[in-house]
Design a protein around this motif. Structure first.
Motif, PDB file in Angstrom:
ATOM      1  N   GLY A 294      -2.245   2.827   9.562  1.00 13.63           N
ATOM      2  CA  GLY A 294      -1.964   2.198  10.857  1.00 13.63           C
ATOM      3  C   GLY A 294      -1.946   3.173  12.027  1.00 13.63           C
ATOM      4  O   GLY A 294      -1.492   2.814  13.114  1.00 13.63           O
TER       5      GLY A 294
ATOM      6  N   THR B 261       6.942   3.422  15.165  1.00 12.43           N
ATOM      7  CA  THR B 261       6.431   3.527  16.540  1.00 12.43           C
ATOM      8  C   THR B 261       7.589   3.432  17.535  1.00 12.43           C
ATOM      9  O   THR B 261       7.603   4.146  18.555  1.00 12.43           O
TER      10      THR B 261
ATOM     11  N   ALA C 243       8.279   9.700  10.495  1.00 21.90           N
ATOM     12  CA  ALA C 243       8.410   9.842   9.040  1.00 21.90           C
ATOM     13  C   ALA C 243       8.656  11.323   8.785  1.00 21.90           C
ATOM     14  O   ALA C 243       7.725  12.111   8.715  1.00 21.90           O
TER      15      ALA C 243
ATOM     16  N   THR D 299       5.246  -4.625   3.697  1.00 19.57           N
ATOM     17  CA  THR D 299       4.993  -3.202   3.953  1.00 19.57           C
ATOM     18  C   THR D 299       4.671  -2.954   5.428  1.00 19.57           C
ATOM     19  O   THR D 299       5.197  -2.018   6.038  1.00 19.57           O
ATOM     20  N   PHE D 300       3.815  -3.788   6.011  1.00 19.29           N
ATOM     21  CA  PHE D 300       3.476  -3.590   7.433  1.00 19.29           C
ATOM     22  C   PHE D 300       4.731  -3.709   8.294  1.00 19.29           C
ATOM     23  O   PHE D 300       4.919  -2.954   9.233  1.00 19.29           O
TER      24      PHE D 300
ATOM     25  N   PHE E  58      -8.459  -2.803   8.994  1.00 21.87           N
ATOM     26  CA  PHE E  58      -8.110  -1.786  10.001  1.00 21.87           C
ATOM     27  C   PHE E  58      -9.331  -1.174  10.689  1.00 21.87           C
ATOM     28  O   PHE E  58      -9.299  -0.023  11.074  1.00 21.87           O
TER      29      PHE E  58
ATOM     30  N   LEU F 169       0.803  -1.225   0.000  1.00 19.29           N
ATOM     31  CA  LEU F 169       0.000   0.000   0.000  1.00 19.29           C
ATOM     32  C   LEU F 169       0.843   1.286   0.000  1.00 19.29           C
ATOM     33  O   LEU F 169       0.466   2.280  -0.621  1.00 19.29           O
ATOM     34  N   LEU F 170       1.979   1.252   0.661  1.00 15.07           N
ATOM     35  CA  LEU F 170       2.806   2.458   0.774  1.00 15.07           C
ATOM     36  C   LEU F 170       3.379   2.893  -0.580  1.00 15.07           C
ATOM     37  O   LEU F 170       3.596   4.072  -0.821  1.00 15.07           O
TER      38      LEU F 170
ATOM     39  N   ALA G 269      -1.007   2.348  15.881  1.00 15.28           N
ATOM     40  CA  ALA G 269       0.237   2.857  16.466  1.00 15.28           C
ATOM     41  C   ALA G 269      -0.033   3.618  17.770  1.00 15.28           C
ATOM     42  O   ALA G 269       0.707   3.462  18.752  1.00 15.28           O
TER      43      ALA G 269
ATOM     44  N   PHE H  96       1.252  11.443  10.844  1.00  9.29           N
ATOM     45  CA  PHE H  96       0.719  10.325  10.066  1.00  9.29           C
ATOM     46  C   PHE H  96       0.308  10.755   8.653  1.00  9.29           C
ATOM     47  O   PHE H  96      -0.390  10.023   7.961  1.00  9.29           O
TER      48      PHE H  96
ATOM     49  N   ARG I  95       6.094  14.115  -2.771  1.00  8.78           N
ATOM     50  CA  ARG I  95       5.186  13.949  -3.901  1.00  8.78           C
ATOM     51  C   ARG I  95       5.798  14.559  -5.163  1.00  8.78           C
ATOM     52  O   ARG I  95       6.752  15.331  -5.086  1.00  8.78           O
TER      53      ARG I  95
ATOM     54  N   MET J 225       6.465  13.104  18.822  1.00  6.84           N
ATOM     55  CA  MET J 225       6.334  12.942  17.355  1.00  6.84           C
ATOM     56  C   MET J 225       6.331  14.291  16.646  1.00  6.84           C
ATOM     57  O   MET J 225       6.566  14.365  15.453  1.00  6.84           O
TER      58      MET J 225
HETATM   59  C1  HEM Z   1       4.129   6.138  14.951  1.00  9.49           C
HETATM   60  C2  HEM Z   1       3.942   5.270  13.976  1.00  9.49           C
HETATM   61  C3  HEM Z   1       3.702   5.611  12.526  1.00  9.49           C
HETATM   62  C4  HEM Z   1       3.962   6.773  11.838  1.00  9.49           C
HETATM   63  C5  HEM Z   1       4.564   8.065  12.367  1.00  9.49           C
HETATM   64  C6  HEM Z   1       3.528   6.565  10.468  1.00  9.49           C
HETATM   65  C7  HEM Z   1       3.600   7.531   9.466  1.00  9.49           C
HETATM   66  C8  HEM Z   1       3.052   7.382   8.208  1.00  9.49           C
HETATM   67  C9  HEM Z   1       2.963   8.429   7.223  1.00  9.49           C
HETATM   68  C10 HEM Z   1       3.465   9.852   7.384  1.00  9.49           C
HETATM   69  C11 HEM Z   1       2.349   7.914   6.120  1.00  9.49           C
HETATM   70  C12 HEM Z   1       1.979   8.669   4.854  1.00  9.49           C
HETATM   71  C13 HEM Z   1       3.073   8.607   3.820  1.00  9.49           C
HETATM   72  C14 HEM Z   1       2.771   9.440   2.590  1.00  9.49           C
HETATM   73  O1  HEM Z   1       1.720  10.081   2.488  1.00  9.49           O
HETATM   74  O2  HEM Z   1       3.637   9.464   1.709  1.00  9.49           O
HETATM   75  C15 HEM Z   1       2.085   6.523   6.409  1.00  9.49           C
HETATM   76  C16 HEM Z   1       1.491   5.654   5.528  1.00  9.49           C
HETATM   77  C17 HEM Z   1       1.315   4.312   5.789  1.00  9.49           C
HETATM   78  N1  HEM Z   1       1.520   3.666   6.990  1.00  9.49           N
HETATM   79 FE1  HEM Z   1       2.168   4.497   8.696  1.00  9.49          FE
HETATM   80  N2  HEM Z   1       3.046   5.293  10.359  1.00  9.49           N
HETATM   81  C18 HEM Z   1       3.113   4.684  11.587  1.00  9.49           C
HETATM   82  C19 HEM Z   1       2.694   3.404  11.916  1.00  9.49           C
HETATM   83  C20 HEM Z   1       2.164   2.496  11.026  1.00  9.49           C
HETATM   84  C21 HEM Z   1       1.724   1.166  11.344  1.00  9.49           C
HETATM   85  C22 HEM Z   1       1.702   0.579  12.747  1.00  9.49           C
HETATM   86  C23 HEM Z   1       1.331   0.576  10.161  1.00  9.49           C
HETATM   87  C24 HEM Z   1       0.784  -0.799   9.894  1.00  9.49           C
HETATM   88  C25 HEM Z   1       0.524  -1.711  10.765  1.00  9.49           C
HETATM   89  C26 HEM Z   1       1.527   1.559   9.112  1.00  9.49           C
HETATM   90  C27 HEM Z   1       1.274   1.339   7.784  1.00  9.49           C
HETATM   91  C28 HEM Z   1       1.233   2.337   6.825  1.00  9.49           C
HETATM   92  C29 HEM Z   1       0.812   2.103   5.445  1.00  9.49           C
HETATM   93  C30 HEM Z   1       0.411   0.768   4.841  1.00  9.49           C
HETATM   94  C31 HEM Z   1       0.854   3.349   4.792  1.00  9.49           C
HETATM   95  C32 HEM Z   1       0.496   3.650   3.326  1.00  9.49           C
HETATM   96  C33 HEM Z   1      -0.921   4.152   3.237  1.00  9.49           C
HETATM   97  C34 HEM Z   1      -1.336   4.522   1.810  1.00  9.49           C
HETATM   98  O3  HEM Z   1      -0.511   5.020   1.047  1.00  9.49           O
HETATM   99  O4  HEM Z   1      -2.504   4.303   1.495  1.00  9.49           O
HETATM  100  N3  HEM Z   1       2.018   2.716   9.670  1.00  9.49           N
HETATM  101  N4  HEM Z   1       2.499   6.221   7.692  1.00  9.49           N
END
Ligand code: HEM
Length: 461
Positions: free
Chosen positions: A411, A278, A337, A269-270, A117, A98-99, A415, A402, A342, A331
């Motif tokens: 997530g 986290t 992150a 990815t996860f 989710f 997904l990322l 988190a 996030f 983009r 955070m």
């Molecule tokens: C403190 C913990 C976390 C932070 C700070 C964080 C931060 C982010 C950020 C900033 C994005 C957006 C990236 C973008 O727009 O380019 C993102 C996307 C994502 N994160 Fe997290 N994340 C965290 C925890 C998690 C966890 C626990 C999971 C899964 C179990 C997760 C799975 C994903 C996935 C799959 C995406 C892609 C979503 C998409 O593009 O549709 N993240 N995360």
């Protein structure tokens, strides 16, 4: 005139001083490779946006203004795809997870993953999170009075939690070997290669990535065998399969859902996105609180009171606003992150700003969260900014750990729940104090890491 009340002690944790002059191209490449957080100058922390032309990677827009951020990530999100450099680093590892997925694949996957989710499923993970955090915390009994590396420990803890919620411990092969492969994979592959910045063609080998290839093949093999094991279990009538991420993802398999390869990509990815992020934020929270003992005591009191009356960890996130605020403020200063990247698909406008097709757009939580025009005393660690009575004053697009918009972190709730449970378990039992050698320096790799680790002394409370 003397002040009637003493100002509260404040703590400004370590961060690079903004540059006074722009670096040369060569210096820039060196800094990008070593630590991109050291690249930004005064304007990056003061201006609503900075537009740079004539750079090595084409036009570049640094977006700090909340309105502009909203425009790029939400209002006109369809005009922005994932940036080239980010995709070059991450796609070889995560493929159509997904990322890194785009277009139709992303849309279908995001929809297929919504049932994974749901609040009900995330709440269902609270029990395993508590169990893993408790087992993990018991290891500190052997280290009382001694030195531990909180940074490394938090990575181990969040990895244990993720492995449990992903596979319920049912991994093909040795669990220890698995954790080691994950570390190697992201250490060797998740780096910005100078050749990517120069826009070198794909056939030119990247030294930073060659090393990771064997790890990746080995790792994908384990994930594929783990999936097969679970499929057999799901098909068998004699055994009951656990309700973890793997089962939920396998249920999303189908013509309108995910393909087998996409499930594999999403598991990876996860693992890539879901534990180190986290872990970093937990480490920085514990470090910042060790520098503010009064605040730490207040949080300990909150945790003690809640644990005494509420055994169900599902409710702790809501019941512990001070604990949550300490984590959110960590955070802010150390966004796990640090950069959301983009690329403009077509020419675009925002106010009087022209964003040309192909421009790289950086929405950097690192600079936005430390922006002089958006925050009072931006460099200080002040958890009360996030207390319920103040929370509404923080704009949606000035605080983005996030991300935001359609690609917001899927997530995030997982988190937040995990972080508060982990802090509650650790801080109800132990205190982590600074040592002379506790001198972390924030470095941007895939996440914002404390270089030098977080060596701290652990004692029983
Ligand atoms: C403190 C913990 C976390 C932070 C700070 C964080 C931060 C982010 C950020 C900033 C994005 C957006 C990236 C973008 O727009 O380019 C993102 C996307 C994502 N994160 Fe997290 N994340 C965290 C925890 C998690 C966890 C626990 C999971 C899964 C179990 C997760 C799975 C994903 C996935 C799959 C995406 C892609 C979503 C998409 O593009 O549709 N993240 N995360």
């Amino acid at each position: 005139m003397a002040l009637l009340t003493e100002p509260k002690p404040s703590f400004r944790p370590p961060a690079p001083t903004p540059r006074q002059n722009p670096p040369s191209t060569l210096q820039m490449m060196r800094i990008v490779y070593r630590n991109p957080l050291e690249l930004w100058g005064e304007p990056s922390y003061n201006e609503p946006w900075i537009f740079v032309t004539g750079g090595i990677g084409g036009p570049l827009l640094i977006a700090n203004d909340p309105g502009l951020i909203r425009h790029v990530l939400v209002d006109n999100a369809k005009n922005y795809k994932m940036a080239r450099v980010r995709q070059k680093i991450l796609r070889p590892i995560l493929r159509d997870g997904l990322l890194t997925a785009e277009g139709e694949v992303w849309r279908r996957s995001r929809k297929a993953m919504a049932p994974v989710f749901t609040p009900r499923h995330i709440a269902g993970f609270a029990g395993p999170m508590l169990e893993k955090a408790t087992t993990f915390a018991e290891r500190y009994e052997q280290a009382i009075g001694g030195r531990v590396d909180v940074s490394r420990d938090m990575t181990m803890l969040t990895f244990d939690i993720l492995a449990e919620t992903l596979f319920s411990g049912e991994v093909a092969g040795e669990p220890e070997g698995f954790a080691h492969q994950v570390d190697r994979l992201f250490e060797t592959m998740g780096r910005v290669d100078p050749l990517d910045l120069l826009g070198a063609p794909d056939w030119l080998p990247r030294i930073t990535r060659i090393l990771g290839r064997n790890s990746l093949a080995f790792f994908r093999g384990i994930v594929a065998r783990t999936m097969d094991m679970r499929k057999e279990k799901l098909a068998s009538e004699d055994s009951e399969a656990p309700e973890d991420f793997l089962t939920l993802l396998l249920r999303a398999e189908g013509p309108d859902g995910l393909t087998r390869e996409e499930i594999e990509d999403n598991i990876i990815t996860f693992i890539g996105a879901g534990h180190e992020t986290t872990a970093r934020a937990l480490g920085w929270t514990i470090y910042c609180l060790a520098n503010l003992p009064e605040e730490r005591e207040r949080i300990e009191d909150e945790i003690d009171a809640v644990l005494a009356r509420e055994p169900d960890p599902v409710n702790w996130l809501d019941d512990m606003p001070f604990t949550r605020a300490a984590f959110e403020e960590a955070m802010r200063l150390y966004p796990p992150a640090p950069s959301i990247n983009r690329e403009a698909i077509q020419n675009d406008f925002y106010a009087d700003l022209e964003i040309p097709k192909g421009a790289q757009v950086l929405v950097m939580p690192w600079t936005v969260h430390r922006h002089r025009k958006l925050w009072d005393d931006p460099e200080a660690y002040i958890p009360s900014r996030f207390h319920p009575e103040n929370r509404d004053r923080i704009g949606r697009f000035q605080y983005l750990p996030f991300g935001a918009g359609p690609r917001v972190c899927i997530g995030a709730t997982f988190a937040m729940q995990e972080a508060v449970i982990a802090l509650a378990v650790l801080m109800s039992r132990y205190r982590f104090d600074l040592l002379p050698e506790t001198n972390p320096w924030p470095v941007q790799k895939l996440t914002t890491q404390p270089q030098g680790g977080l060596p701290m002394r652990v004692t029983r409370r």
